[in-house]
Write a protein that holds these residues in place. Structure first.
Motif, short mmCIF file in Angstrom:
data_model
loop_
_atom_site.label_atom_id
_atom_site.label_comp_id
_atom_site.label_asym_id
_atom_site.label_seq_id
_atom_site.Cartn_x
_atom_site.Cartn_y
_atom_site.Cartn_z
N CYS A 25 -7.74 -2.70 -4.72
CA CYS A 25 -6.23 -2.12 -4.99
C CYS A 25 -6.61 -1.08 -6.37
O CYS A 25 -7.24 -1.78 -7.18
CB CYS A 25 -5.25 -2.81 -5.01
SG CYS A 25 -3.84 -1.89 -5.37
N GLY A 108 -2.92 1.72 -4.36
CA GLY A 108 -1.73 1.10 -4.69
C GLY A 108 -0.98 2.08 -6.23
O GLY A 108 0.02 1.72 -6.75
N TRP A 112 0.28 4.38 -1.58
CA TRP A 112 0.61 3.18 -1.06
C TRP A 112 -0.06 3.25 0.55
O TRP A 112 0.54 2.77 1.36
CB TRP A 112 2.07 2.74 -1.12
CG TRP A 112 2.40 2.22 -2.27
CD1 TRP A 112 2.84 3.14 -3.28
CD2 TRP A 112 2.45 1.06 -2.71
NE1 TRP A 112 3.00 1.93 -4.51
CE2 TRP A 112 2.68 0.75 -4.11
CE3 TRP A 112 2.18 -0.44 -2.24
CZ2 TRP A 112 3.02 -0.30 -4.68
CZ3 TRP A 112 2.30 -1.55 -2.79
CH2 TRP A 112 2.81 -1.42 -4.09
#
Length: 116
Positions: A25, A108, A112
């Motif tokens: 992420c 992230g 998303w």
């Protein structure tokens, strides 16, 4: 089975079945922690962490708590505050055990969404 532990060995984990992928992420905390997450329902991962062995950090939308070993400082796992989501940091696993598991990149920081 995939196993992992913090540097000092206080906190260990076992993943009972090979995950479909790991998640890298790019959110602000994951970038700084350099984590590589395997998400699973809590029942699929055995976490051995003595009571009060971790420091915790809750940030952003206050939905996740990140756990870091109090002794050696390794970020070991996170759990949702609702108890429905869980992940362990596979950077703490033997690289040979995870080398054939796909890494998916998650945005992230912005959208998303997975970037692959």
């Amino acid at each position: 089975m995939i196993t992992g532990s913090c540097h000092c060995g206080t906190i260990t984990f076992e993943i009972s079945e090979k995950p479909a992928f790991m998640v890298a992420c790019n959110c602000s905390i994951c970038r700084r922690l350099a984590t590589l997450w395997v998400h699973a329902p809590p029942a699929k991962i055995t976490l051995n962490a003595p009571k009060n062995a971790t420091n915790t950090y809750v940030w952003g939308d206050k939905s996740l708590v990140i756990h870091t070993c109090k002794t050696c400082g390794c970020t070991t796992h996170w759990a949702s505050l609702e108890g429905t989501r869980f992940a362990v940091n596979c950077r703490l696993s033997d690289p040979a055990d995870i080398k054939n598991i796909r890494t998916r990149h998650f945005d992230g920081a912005d959208s998303w969404e997975f970037l692959d």
